[in-house]
Each structure stands twice: as C-alpha cells, then as structure tokens.
Enzyme design. Sequence first.
Site, short mmCIF file in Angstrom:
data_model
loop_
_atom_site.label_atom_id
_atom_site.label_comp_id
_atom_site.label_asym_id
_atom_site.label_seq_id
_atom_site.Cartn_x
_atom_site.Cartn_y
_atom_site.Cartn_z
N GLU A 103 0.83 -1.21 0.00
CA GLU A 103 0.00 0.00 0.00
C GLU A 103 0.87 1.26 0.00
O GLU A 103 1.99 1.24 0.48
CB GLU A 103 -0.89 0.01 1.25
N ASP A 107 -4.36 5.81 6.11
CA ASP A 107 -4.90 7.01 6.73
C ASP A 107 -5.79 6.56 7.89
O ASP A 107 -5.31 6.34 8.99
CB ASP A 107 -5.65 7.84 5.68
N PHE A 156 -2.39 16.31 3.90
CA PHE A 156 -2.67 15.58 2.68
C PHE A 156 -1.43 15.61 1.80
O PHE A 156 -0.91 16.67 1.48
CB PHE A 156 -3.87 16.18 1.93
N ARG A 169 0.56 11.94 -9.33
CA ARG A 169 1.14 10.61 -9.07
C ARG A 169 2.57 10.51 -9.60
O ARG A 169 3.37 9.73 -9.10
CB ARG A 169 0.30 9.53 -9.75
#
Length: 183
Positions: A103, A107, A156, A169
Amino acid sequence: MRAADISDDISEVLLTEEQIHDKLAELAAQVAADYAGRDVVLVGVLKGAVMVMADFARHLPMHITMDWMAVSSYGASTRSSGVVQIRKDLDTDITGKDVLIVEDIIDSGLTLSWLLENFASRGAASVEVLALLRKPDAMKVEVDCRYVGFDIPNDFVIGYGLDYAEKYRNLRDVAVLAPHVYS
Ligand code: IMP
Ligand code: MG
C-alpha cells in the site's frame, strides 16, 4: 504564459525520492528474511501503490508473484469513507498463499481493514501489510501493519503514486499539497 508546473502546487517536500528508495531497500531486506522459503504473493492496491510496488519488488532477491486490486472508498475528496467497492479483483487464487499487501498510505485504515478481512475469507495462509506511509489517524482502526516506511503528520500528501483528483502521481518525491489547490 507557461503551462502550470507540478512544483507550483507543493508547499513542502516531505520525503525525497532517495529517502524513499533507501527505506524500501531496508523493508525488502526484512521481508526477504521473514518470508524465506515461502510462497509469497504481493498484492498492490491500485493505483496509488504502483510506484511502491515497482521499487520495493525490485529489491527482493526471491521469487514472488504479483497481483493487483483496485478498490474505491467513497467520500469527500481528501477523506476516506470506509465504504469500499471492488473495481478490479485479483486475477489469481490466493488460497494457501502468503499474501503481502503493498500500500501507499494508511490514513484511517478503513480500506486496509476491509481488505485484510476480505483476503482472510478467501483462505490465504497469511495476510500482512506493507505501507510506505502511515498517518496518525491509523490508530483509529485496528490495522496490524507489519512493515511501515514512514510515519508522517496528518497533512494531505501527493506524489510517488499518491494523487489528488488523479493528478500528481508522477511526482518523484512525497510532498504536502499546497492548500490553495483544494481550498
Ligand atoms: P484509509 O481507508 O483512510 O486508510 O485511506 C486509504 C486510501 O486513501 C489510500 O490508499 C489513498 O488512496 C487515500 N489517501 C489517504 N490519505 C491520503 C493522502 O494524504 N494523499 C493521497 N491519498 C490519500
Ligand atoms: Mg487514492
């Protein structure tokens, strides 16, 4: 006027590409030792884990197989809701296999706790988790994550596979998204 650059949307680089690679090499050495002689399936969670999988897996000296799941959890764009839907299932049968979920980030942990239960119900011999990043909220749900790259603050973050609205990304580092982008 020039085209907008990714770097304009970053408030701070949290982890450099080099720090990430060093950490993944370290985790791969641990995994290689822990799984010696076993039948390991690495399961990457699309799309965020693509970069982690690519770099982590190439540090492993032993045979592995690779599979992918795509899940989505609904909710506001920067928060996870815990409602998980499978968008792409595994191609392989994991019955009796030692599964290592790869992963990008934990969160709330809701996505992973759902995946752990789902894989256990398919008869995997074992299911463990490797996550490059973990946020403090991960304490909210009981997720046993055996391999963690970095514990990071509650901002974030984007880059190295992680997106905001499907962008960023391709950023090499992990960075904090500038508030002007989403506020
Ligand atoms: P959880 O279910 O709350 O643990 O959410 C996990 C998923 O939410 C991750 O696989 C990411 O796709 C996404 N996510 C959580 N935090 C961030 C972040 O800071 N940046 C980008 N995506 C995130
Ligand atoms: Mg995501």
